[in-house]
Each structure stands twice: as C-alpha cells, then as structure tokens.
Design an enzyme around this catalytic site. Structure first.
Site, short mmCIF file in Angstrom:
data_model
loop_
_atom_site.label_atom_id
_atom_site.label_comp_id
_atom_site.label_asym_id
_atom_site.label_seq_id
_atom_site.Cartn_x
_atom_site.Cartn_y
_atom_site.Cartn_z
CD GLU A 159 -3.11 -0.91 0.27
OE1 GLU A 159 -3.17 0.12 -0.42
OE2 GLU A 159 -3.95 -1.83 0.19
CG ASP A 186 -5.87 -7.47 -7.67
OD1 ASP A 186 -4.82 -7.72 -7.06
OD2 ASP A 186 -6.78 -6.75 -7.19
CD GLU A 224 -15.54 -4.87 -2.33
OE1 GLU A 224 -15.71 -3.75 -2.87
OE2 GLU A 224 -14.42 -5.30 -2.02
CD GLU A 251 -10.83 -1.64 -8.55
OE1 GLU A 251 -12.02 -1.43 -8.24
OE2 GLU A 251 -9.88 -1.43 -7.76
CB THR A 254 -2.02 -1.04 -9.34
OG1 THR A 254 -3.27 -1.72 -9.30
CG2 THR A 254 -1.48 -0.82 -7.93
#
Ligand SMILES: *[C@@H]1O[C@H](CO)[C@@H](O)[C@H](O)[C@H]1NC(C)=O
Ligand SMILES: *[C@@H]1O[C@H](CO)[C@@H](O)[C@H](O)[C@H]1NC(C)=O
Ligand SMILES: *[C@@H]1O[C@H](CO)[C@@H](O)[C@H](O)[C@H]1NC(C)=O
Ligand SMILES: *[C@@H]1O[C@H](CO)[C@@H](O)[C@H](O)[C@H]1NC(C)=O
Ligand SMILES: *[C@@H]1O[C@H](CO)[C@@H](O)[C@H](O)[C@H]1NC(C)=O
Length: 511
Positions: free
Chosen positions: A123, A268, A376, A410, A502
């Site tokens: 993160e 992902d 979600e 996304e 990302t």
C-alpha cells in the site's frame, strides 16, 4: 488496486439523503459528444474533485483520510497524509496549482521514518511512493508550467528515496521475497511465512522507476529479484495453466505455497504489472510480457465463464485443483483494461475483443442495480442463488454477495481503456453514467462516502470513510475520458509516453 480487507468494520451510519442534483441518465443512448459537451463534463468532474479536496483539507488534512459523514478523519495509512499524496497526480492533470502547491508543501514536511502503526509495503508503494514519483515525472515533464520553483519538485524525488530507504529492509529475507507488514521502528515484521501474489508482484514499476530516476540500481534490483520467483514459478504444479500461477509465495524459499488461480483481489495486480512493465520498457521486460501473454491466453481458454441465464456475458472464474469458482469482485474488473492495454500494445485483436467482453460484463454489474453502481462481490453459480435474488440472476446474469461500494475505480478504469483504445462514445457514456451515479449517491457535504448496498433505494446506508483512491483513481479516470489528449493519456498502439501504476499514478516510461 487491491486493498487487503474491505473496511466493513466501519459502522454504517444512518441514512444520509443523497443529493439529487444529477438526473439518472444511466439508460440513455450514446450520442456523439461535441467538444463543448466533453468540456462541460470535464468541468463537472473537476468540481467534484475540488469539492472532495476542500472537505478533506478543512476537516482531515494532514491526516490520511476524511470521514465524510461525521467530518472527522482517519489515519489508516500511517498518518503521512495519504489522501494528499494520492491526490497529487490528479490535481496536476486537472491543472490546479493551488492544490498542487498545498500538497508539495505537505510532502516536504513528512517524516517517513516515523509511524505508530504497521506499514504495508504494497500500500505504501502504490499510494505514497508512486504518488510522489508520478508527481515528479509530470512536473518535470508535460506539466512543468505548473510549479516554477524546481527545488519544490525535487523534494518529491528526495522523499521517494527517503521512503524507499525506510522500507527496503522488507526484502532482507532468505529468498528476497519481501515481508509485506512491517514495523519500521524496530525493523521487524508480522512473522508471516508467505507473501501474497499481488503484494509481491506490484512493486517493480515503482521501485524500478525510482532506480531509473536516481541512478541507484538497489531499488530495481530488490523488486525484480522478488518478482523473479513469480516469473519462474516453482514447483511446476503452482502453474496449472501456462502463465496462471498460485496465490501465496513462501518467504524463505520463494516457492509457491498453493496453486489457486484468479484475477481477483490478492492476485490481480500481479497480472496487471506484467504488461505494464513491458509498456514501461520493452527492452528490459520482454519476459514479463511473455508471461502476460501466456496468462491472457490461458485466461481466455480456461477462466472465461458465462452465466447460464445470460450466456452473452463474460466474467472471469477462479480455479483451484480442477474446480472453477463462479464468483468475482469489483476489484477484478480491472481485467478488461489489462486485456485492452495488452491488446493495443501488442496489436492483438483477440485480446482487445476479449477485453471488451469483460468490460461489457462489468458494465452489466453497474447498470443492473438500483443505483447504477456495481457491487463489491457477485456470483453466477446457479446452484446457490438466494431466492430473493432469483429475478436479478435471471435478468442480469449475476447475484450480489456483497452489495457494498467503497469508492472503487476498477470498472471506470476499464471503461477508460475501452474508450481510449476503440474511440467509441459508448464507453465514455458509461463512464459518465457511473460517475454521475457516484456523484448522486455517494456525495456528502464534505466529500464522498461509500454505500452499504448498491441495490437498495438510495444505496442503503453510508460508510463514514473516503478512501484516498477516490482522489487518485475515480476522479482521474473519469476526468481523463473528457479532457484533452496529453502525454499522460493511454494511447492506442505502442506509443505510450506514460503508464499508470495500479493506483492510477502515471509514470513516465523509460527512455
Ligand atoms: C483549485 O482548487 C481550489 C481549492 O479547492 C479551488 O478553490 C479553485 O477554484 C480551483 N482552481 C481551479 C482553476 O480549478
Ligand atoms: C514496533 O516496534 C516497537 C519497538 O519494538 C514497538 O514499541 C512498537 O509497538 C511496534 N509497533 C507496532 C505497530 O507494532
Ligand atoms: C523554492 O523552494 C525551496 C524549497 O521549498 C525554498 O527553500 C526556496 O525558498 C524557494 N525559492 C523561491 C524563489 O521561492
Ligand atoms: C543489481 O543487479 C545487477 C544484476 O543482477 C548486479 O550486477 C548489481 O550488482 C546489482 N546492484 C545492486 C546495487 O544491487
Ligand atoms: C445495460 O446496458 C446495456 C448495454 O448498453 C443495455 O443493452 C441494457 O439494456 C442495459 N440494462 C439495463 C437494465 O438498463
């Protein structure tokens, strides 16, 4: 952009009545937009961004994030001002010098060696390190007119190096596969024996960029050494189909600990970065591209899945030991964008067409709900449809397993790639519809809040949290669809000058 745990522990607050200034136009037919139409939409998105910035600045700055219902704040990302750093590249692209200078002044003051809480290598890399490196690349490059004092921009690179120097002990393991959860005060870790595929495989772009900008190869070496185990997976059983690999890697040995395959959260952005590293530098990252192509072909062959009630739709299943898992996530919806980027860069129409199929499936999860925002998590396993959702499954081809929406980007992100690669108005109409629904249902007096149930009237209750990626991603990808062509925009074909990390921070490609 994978975040390890959905913040559902947050108390859902009493219903806040949504602003109804935006008409529900989600079923409108695409029309050819004039430049004026596009400009007015870009202006509306910019105004939504400044609304969120002003609320954050008034109630939460320099903490990590705003609590947009109570007007409080949180420090979920170590208290270094995550929303400010994550907002920088968007403020630059929107050309707001006031906000850019507020953020630069803040970053100059951050002490990245101090925090009370556990630091996530992943993160911290994708939000803070990338936010600063992207700001540096933009302000030294195509946005250099925005900040005239170049030493204020140089601070971004100095602070990037300071941060990476604090974090780099994470890679000091027998294999070089890093620990993700760090105590930067003691130089310790959480004692994990394995690290995840996405958190291991989503470092190379940022750490390589830092090496390329500083001339110190240490950072690139560390991230690429860790990645080497993912590119050459051992044991062989961890790669059940060419290119598709397991989900957890042993930190001591670099060996995979399982063979569970998916494009979902946790896995992902490993796949996302394989092709993005090739866009960053085709000379150095040919192997990454080969691995992405193998994974993409295997995905089309083995993971593409069509709901029994809507065989026209395509979702991606997961796979484990001979069994397909028929469920997916909002996070997974970056997949269409990845196929579209790979398809256009490699000139492969099969990948572009499959990417558009995935984009269409994710759009279906948006335009089938009462809010026009997707859930979600969702499923199309016909053996366990809840009776209350039989009608939804019949008409839309999926049912909802978590109806939360926490301001994730996304779906809009993949619409953005579809728009840039095909030029078809439909896709930016879908972006406008999604953005309008978010602006309609999530907006509060000081910012944007998550929803507890996208398929309830008014979206259910509100989560009192505004993730920093609202600034970095939702606002940026929405804005880019309606703003001018520029170096930082994704290009059709292989001529990209920037590549998005990302978290949607554009990094200048290697020259
Ligand atoms: C820049 O942001 C500030 C603070 O949110 C806002 O007041 C101002 O109108 C914005 N300027 C432009 C040019 O958009
Ligand atoms: C990190 O280690 C220090 C020193 O051992 C300790 O005081 C502190 O509580 C630890 N921090 C966290 C977040 O565990
Ligand atoms: C430029 O920025 C640096 C670093 O923030 C500062 O020390 C210096 O005074 C600034 N120079 C001018 C001319 O404003
Ligand atoms: C980086 O890796 C290269 C190639 O493996 C090696 O030759 C070099 O010594 C490494 N440099 C550093 C600073 O780790
Ligand atoms: C959703 O969008 C698709 C594609 O534009 C359209 O065919 C479909 O009718 C829409 N569904 C609903 C429920 O509006």
């Amino acid at each position: 952009m994978y975040i390890s745990s959905l913040s559902l522990s947050l108390t859902a607050l009493a219903l806040v009545s949504p602003c109804t200034a935006y008409p529900q136009n989600r079923f409108s037919q695409p029309v050819l937009r004039t430049e004026t139409d596009a400009q007015s939409r870009a202006d509306t998105i910019k105004a939504a961004f400044t609304h969120a910035w002003d609320g954050y600045y008034q109630y939460a700055f320099p903490h990590d994030e705003l609590h947009p219902v109570s007007n409080g704040y949180g420090d979920s990302r170590n208290g270094w001002g995550a929303s400010a750093v994550d907002a920088l590249s968007t403020a630059i692209i929107m050309h707001n010098a006031t906000i850019v200078n507020q953020i630069l002044d803040h970053i100059a003051e951050v002490d990245y060696s101090k925090t009370d809480s556990t630091v996530s290598l992943f993160e911290t890399t994708i939000r803070y390190l990338a936010g600063m490196l992207s700001g540096y690349d933009l302000l030294k490059g195509p946005a250099s007119d925005l900040v005239t004092n170049s030493s204020k921009v140089d601070v971004l690179l100095t602070q990037s190096k300071n941060l990476a120097d604090v974090l780099k002990f994470a890679f000091d393991t027998p294999s070089g596969v890093p620990y993700n959860n760090l105590n930067i005060t003691s130089g310790g870790n959480d004692g994990a024996t394995t690290n995840g595929l996405a958190v291991t495989g989503t470092l190379a772009l940022e750490w390589t960029r830092l090496s390329d900008l500083t001339g110190d190869p240490t950072y690139a070496n560390l991230s690429q050494k860790a990645e080497s185990y993912l590119l050459n997976p051992q044991p062989k059983s961890a790669e059940p189909f060419p290119g598709l690999v397991g989900s957890n890697i042993n930190i001591a040995t670099g060996q995979f600990a399982d063979a569970q395959v998916s494009w979902n959260g946790g896995d992902d952005s490993y796949y996302e970065y394989l092709i993005k590293m090739y866009v960053y530098d085709p000379k150095r990252f040919g192997l990454y591209k080969d691995r992405w192509v193998a994974a993409a072909q295997s995905t089309i062959q083995h993971l593409a899945s069509h709901p029994s009630t809507r065989p026209d739709l395509t979702f991606l299943a997961s796979y484990n030991n001979g069994k397909l898992g028929l469920s997916s996530q909002h996070l997974t919806c970056f997949d269409g964008g990845s196929f579209l980027l790979g398809g256009t860069v490699l000139d492969r129409d099969d990948f572009i067409n499959f990417g558009l199929d995935l984009v269409n499936g994710c759009h279906d999860t948006y335009n089938s709900t009462l809010t026009g925002i997707g859930p979600e998590t969702f499923s199309w396993d016909s053996s366990s449809v809840p009776s209350s959702q039989q009608a939804l499954y019949e008409s839309a081809g999926f049912y909802i397993t978590s109806g939360a929406y926490i301001l994730r980007p996304e779906v809009i992100e993949s619409f953005y790639y579809a728009w840039r690669v095909t030029g078809q108005e439909t896709y930016r109409e879908w972006i406008w519809n999604a953005f309008s629904a978010i602006n309609n249902y999530c907006r509060t007096g000081s910012g944007f809040a998550g929803l507890t149930n996208v398929n309830a009237a008014n979206g259910g209750n509100r989560y009192d949290n505004q993730e920093s990626f609202l600034f970095a991603e939702v606002m940026k990808y929405s804005y880019l669809a309606f703003s001018e062509d520029a170096d930082w925009q994704t290009q059709k074909g292989s001529g990209n000058k920037f590549v998005f990390n990302t978290e949607a921070h554009p990094m200048r490609v290697s020259t």
